[in-house]
Design an enzyme around this catalytic site. Sequence first.
Site, PDB file in Angstrom:
ATOM      1  CG  ASP A 386     -25.190  -6.247 -15.781  1.00 41.55           C
ATOM      2  OD1 ASP A 386     -26.342  -5.811 -16.000  1.00 41.55           O
ATOM      3  OD2 ASP A 386     -24.262  -6.132 -16.600  1.00 41.55           O
ATOM      4  CD  GLU A 389     -31.832  -7.939 -17.445  1.00 35.45           C
ATOM      5  OE1 GLU A 389     -30.972  -8.684 -17.940  1.00 35.45           O
ATOM      6  OE2 GLU A 389     -31.563  -6.946 -16.745  1.00 35.45           O
ATOM      7  CG  ASP A 461     -26.559  -1.293 -20.795  1.00 32.27           C
ATOM      8  OD1 ASP A 461     -26.009  -1.074 -19.698  1.00 32.27           O
ATOM      9  OD2 ASP A 461     -26.539  -2.396 -21.357  1.00 32.27           O
TER      10      ASP A 461
HETATM   11  C1  GLC Z   1     -24.277  -4.688 -19.341  1.00 38.85           C
HETATM   12  C2  GLC Z   1     -24.480  -3.716 -18.192  1.00 38.85           C
HETATM   13  C3  GLC Z   1     -23.367  -2.698 -18.181  1.00 38.85           C
HETATM   14  C4  GLC Z   1     -22.039  -3.425 -18.053  1.00 38.85           C
HETATM   15  C5  GLC Z   1     -21.869  -4.409 -19.210  1.00 38.85           C
HETATM   16  C6  GLC Z   1     -20.617  -5.258 -19.064  1.00 38.85           C
HETATM   17  O1  GLC Z   1     -24.407  -4.031 -20.543  1.00 38.85           O
HETATM   18  O2  GLC Z   1     -25.733  -3.108 -18.227  1.00 38.85           O
HETATM   19  O3  GLC Z   1     -23.532  -1.791 -17.137  1.00 38.85           O
HETATM   20  O4  GLC Z   1     -20.982  -2.533 -18.055  1.00 38.85           O
HETATM   21  O5  GLC Z   1     -22.988  -5.291 -19.261  1.00 38.85           O
HETATM   22  O6  GLC Z   1     -20.626  -5.997 -17.902  1.00 38.85           O
END
Ligand code: GLC
Length: 794
Positions: A386, A389, A461
């Site tokens: 995650d 980017e 998200d």
């Molecule tokens: C980001 C991710 C989400 C995750 C959050 C906490 O917003 O896109 O899926 O739950 O971070 O890690």
Amino acid sequence: MEIIGDVTLWEFRENALHLTTSHAKMRIAQYNASTFRVQACKTSETFQETSYACPEMPASQEMRLTDLGGKLVAETSFLRLIIQKKPFRLRFETLAGDVLSEDDPGLGIIWEDREVTNYKTLQPGERFFGLGEKTGPLDRAGKQYRNWNTDAYAYGQNTDPLYVSCPFYMGMSHGNMYGIFLHNHWETVFNFGAANDRFSFFQAKGGQLDYFFFGGPKPADILRDYTALTGRIKLPPMWSLGFQQCRYSYYPDTEVLRVAQTFREKNIPADVIYLDIHYMQDYKVFTWHDEKFPDPESLIEKLKALNFKVVVILDPGVKIEKDYPVYEEGLARDVFVKYPDGKPYSGAAWPGWCHFPDFTDAAVRLWWGDHVAGLVKQGVNGFWNDMNEPAVWGHHTPNLVGFALEGKTGTHKEAHNIYGMQMSRATKEGAEKVLDGERTFILTRATFSGGQRDSAVWTGDNHATDEHLMLGARLVNSLGLSGFPFTGNDVGGFTGDAARGLYRRWIAHAAFHPLMRAHSMINSRQAEPWSFGEEDLEVARNYISLRYQLLPHLYSLLFEATQNGIPPVRSLLFYYHDEWKIFTEAFENQFLLGQHLMICPVESDAKLARVYLPEGEWYQFLNDATQTGPAEHLTEIQRDTIPIYVKAGAILPLQNTIHHVDEPNDGLLRLHLYFGAEGSYTLYEDDGHTRANESNAFAKRRIDLKADTVHMSGVEGDYKSRFTKVRFYLHGASFSKGNSGGQGIEILKEDFRFLNAISNFDPYEDYPDTAKVVVGLGYLELPLSGNPLTVQLS
Ligand code: GLC
């Protein structure tokens, strides 16, 4: 500003056409009968040879070239490229002379400082598709998009860009399809006739103009050629196709276990549970929280005993904290990206101030991979990449930060779009090192063209709204059209509270997406299948069960993606690009799981749905009622159903409901046959968890459906099929009733009730030894060996 100018010299050498203008040089090469590559750069530069998107560039071929004085013509058995010399302009056309794509006569290729743009004449009625994870309609004509991987928290209907960059699109001009892949990972912009009526263009903010042109003629051909260059997925572990439950975050360990146990108690099939950032100590990557997760190995063991696999989140930022071993080691090994003066770059993410590993450096990927391997040794089964980017709280890393770029060195501007992809690569390679031939599963938020080789993608998200349910369908469709076969969205919606009706609808749709992962935001309402009341629980259980029944189909489709890049979820564009209604707002979200099973997304409060049935005969999945397309069709929907259709000619392999993929099926292959058109299918099986399939450990058989026969080829491969019997369900067959022997009649009541629709018929198991069998309506059951099997119906 520099316009490309006139060709002054040309020659054919090293399997490529080299051309020179006063200040630029071009190289044009042919890769196969439907693929050309066009490169253009300033005279002082050398052509880029390597790339992240296409690590193994195939060799170019000899070209059939004719010099007609003012132009050169390169012709394949399939496609014609006309190279005009004064000024340099390209025109791709079919052998019949229809223009597929041509440079704008006045503009062509233009450089403005480091930015290079190729202008193409907008053809009358030209349509544009794909470009990966992009919001907006299926047909992108009139729109402009930018590729710059972005942490788009709670994005809107038209937010652009999102997390993934994929500078590859398909176009349709004069009824013919083509594809263009801008082979450049800098920031890029695509204009499909936005704010002008003259041209479409693609533009790179740095690097070279380097694009591949694919002549089609069908989306599947374009994808085959595109993925021959950028690579294809390898089969993921079967468990990753099961139901996946996530939450930001389940903690402590006892809560994780409780959630997993509840799935088993409530008899809801599931395979995966996720650990979001709270499993770590202060969000520090490669740590476990002392109090919340004091004994990770024992937790994983207990989850394993419940047949759950564990996927943990990994964010790239390494917390700057003295004595934190990963940080100290990172500094000592010089793994972090740095400013030009040598100071490591600091940016803020979940752990606070962080340094960021340079995933464009092979040594750093190895270092990261070793830490991933450590987690694998603790029993972790998969990884969720995650914030890659990379995200620094809604901002971007400063442009001047330096990256290794495999020794070439460059700045963030060049590395940005491939950062997430290289993180998933490092993660996958690290895990595989210690997996001893077992498969792993990597899910990523950010990636780039070619990233399909390393990971699945989820669309970040999203919101718990109907608009996002629909947008999610389009995003998955578009990702599929762009070479990403293993995708899905946060089921139920990530931000906001899913209303009951919405959750129920979402789970019904997601059952047909390659990745089925429910996820929800911290402080939002609980969103497990049982959190919305008994009725919704039953609907969720039904659809998840149906998904587990469909696993033989989904797995066979993913196998297909490994062979030719065609995704399991297919926009109607794949087969019906000449039916204009598929591009209209009302119908653009519809998709096919494989060639014949069509899902028509509907909003949560809809009681009536207007769906589009393309040409051919369609069966309603629920009740086998048939309709003939092309036609619009108004259908009533119940609270627990969505419109699903199956096209005549379909062969759908199903199994009984299993509750996780380690539970053996009952050995009976349920083969649903939809009569009324001919069809064929490749059923593929293997052990679902090792790479032995890459040698010969698979079982593959082709199934052909004709007007009155079904033929299953002998099994190819060494794997022993898990199916020992086959039951043919005959949909739409009207054959004379045979001897209904009556012995051993089995009434179907174990399965999802949709499939019970045909249980009123008169099934029987009595069949002679000869190949010709007279059957009654309903189903016919036969033992299944590895030998060919032909059943003739009369
Ligand atoms: C980001 C991710 C989400 C995750 C959050 C906490 O917003 O896109 O899926 O739950 O971070 O890690």
